[in-house]
Enzyme design. Sequence first.
Site, PDB file in Angstrom:
ATOM      1  N   GLU A   1       0.853  -1.190   0.000  1.00 32.70           N
ATOM      2  CA  GLU A   1       0.000   0.000   0.000  1.00 32.70           C
ATOM      3  C   GLU A   1       0.888   1.239   0.000  1.00 32.70           C
ATOM      4  O   GLU A   1       1.770   1.378   0.840  1.00 32.70           O
ATOM      5  CB  GLU A   1      -0.916   0.008   1.212  1.00 32.70           C
TER       6      GLU A   1
ATOM      7  N   GLY B   1      -7.236   1.068   3.087  1.00 32.22           N
ATOM      8  CA  GLY B   1      -8.665   1.138   2.850  1.00 32.22           C
ATOM      9  C   GLY B   1      -9.068   1.630   1.486  1.00 32.22           C
ATOM     10  O   GLY B   1     -10.236   1.547   1.112  1.00 32.22           O
ATOM     11  N   GLY B   2      -8.121   2.188   0.725  1.00 26.33           N
ATOM     12  CA  GLY B   2      -8.437   2.619  -0.621  1.00 26.33           C
ATOM     13  C   GLY B   2      -9.427   3.775  -0.671  1.00 26.33           C
ATOM     14  O   GLY B   2      -9.641   4.489   0.311  1.00 26.33           O
TER      15      GLY B   2
ATOM     16  N   CYS C   1     -12.757   3.875  -0.982  1.00 27.77           N
ATOM     17  CA  CYS C   1     -14.010   3.790  -0.234  1.00 27.77           C
ATOM     18  C   CYS C   1     -13.862   4.340   1.179  1.00 27.77           C
ATOM     19  O   CYS C   1     -14.638   5.183   1.616  1.00 27.77           O
ATOM     20  CB  CYS C   1     -14.486   2.343  -0.184  1.00 27.77           C
TER      21      CYS C   1
ATOM     22  N   HIS D   1     -47.753  -3.038   5.512  1.00 24.23           N
ATOM     23  CA  HIS D   1     -48.358  -1.704   5.364  1.00 24.23           C
ATOM     24  C   HIS D   1     -48.139  -0.923   6.647  1.00 24.23           C
ATOM     25  O   HIS D   1     -48.284  -1.459   7.739  1.00 24.23           O
ATOM     26  CB  HIS D   1     -49.854  -1.837   5.097  1.00 24.23           C
TER      27      HIS D   1
END
Length: 462
Positions: A35, A40-41, A43, A446
Amino acid sequence: MADEHYDAIVIGTSQGGRFLPVELAKAGQRVALVERDQLGGVCVNTGCTPTKTMVASARLASQARRGEEYGVRIGPVSVDLAVVRERKRAMVAGARQNYASRLAQDGLDLIEGEAHFTGPKTVEIVLTDGGTRQISAPVVVIDAGTRPKPLAITDAGDVPVLNSTSIMELDELPEHLIVLGGGYIGLEFGQMFRRFGSEVTIIQSAARLMMIEDEDVSDEVAAILRDDGITVLTSSTPVRVEPADGGRLRLTVRTQDGERQFEGSHLLSAIGRIPNTEALTLGAAGIRLNEHGFIEVDEYLETSVPGVYAMGDVKGGPAFTHLSYDDYRILHANLIRHEKASTWDRIVPYTVFIDPQLGRAGMTEREAKAQGRAIRVAKLPMSAVIRAIETGETRGFMKAVVDADSGQILGCAVLGSEGGEIMTMVQVAMLGKLTHTAMADAIFTHPLLAEGLNTLFAMFDA
């Protein structure tokens, strides 16, 4: 020759890249995870986590301003962008910490630095702390992601140009934000800053917003944004930008009626993203790229070099975190369980986090017709959905496309409150091969928004 040998190398740490190396290591392999920036890139750092955190602040501001419609007296509403930014930063920090904790796995070696290929299975890493490492492996997975496409119009270098990353670091509201680009990034930021209190103009070079959608969806999205007080121009091409008085900027746009000029305080370029492939020197490995610089892969995510794979945005196609995760699912199945999972015929949903949301799965009406399919189409305005009426969220509509002969659901678009959640119900029905009749006859609670699906699909039996 490489100095160190691994069983697998993973380059990049997006949604898929954060799971695959851990699972490979759990399976007994020695894995190198490389990395060059934040774990985490996109996103975690500049995409989903921060933007949706800020979208939540913008939605709350909008709801607060509508208080009197519901008999709730609140008073004047203002937004402290610095506080919004700090909340966003805290969310990102927490996501990064969670990510880092997942990597504490025996056999997994996290290497911080920038990787480039020196051969088909050999990689040199320029280490963040200095020096280099040479590593190799029989399996290499590229998960390098994308970045904002630079704005290339006359004099763009003479004014500050924001992108989808830098705009989230502002601590004061723009007086007038001009947004270039009518895709989901431009629309999310445009509506967000309008709700924060900025004047907003969105300029789209194409004939309509969100060109991948059907025309009626695009038109309704544009109508919603205009209803929010946003100026929306289509078929309008930016040609130059220059400094103006008072620290402002002046943008010249070519429209169907001639040139127009707009003055604004800030300019956001949301014209697309480009792959992070240049620094990888993929040519040294013999890895083919397409005409846009994305890595070519087959249905098993394998590149032109056997044993080298690509996942996530760097391979092109829809740029969604959940698709990156599904890429991980495929590679996990094939590299660990030795199966033959593929991308063939997978249903890729997505949601645009404007308000109301646009959720879509499967084919559009236009795509189905282009394939020569015999189809039927039904559309239900949200103003006909009881829950939407009760909550005062009646903008938008639900739309379904089905096969005329079999009744199978081919696709849907839900532009409405919680449109992504409602769309997901239809996606599950598609996965289960349910027909429109099954959806029309189902009992939904509903009054929920999803109850509108009964009415929508009953239209096919009318």
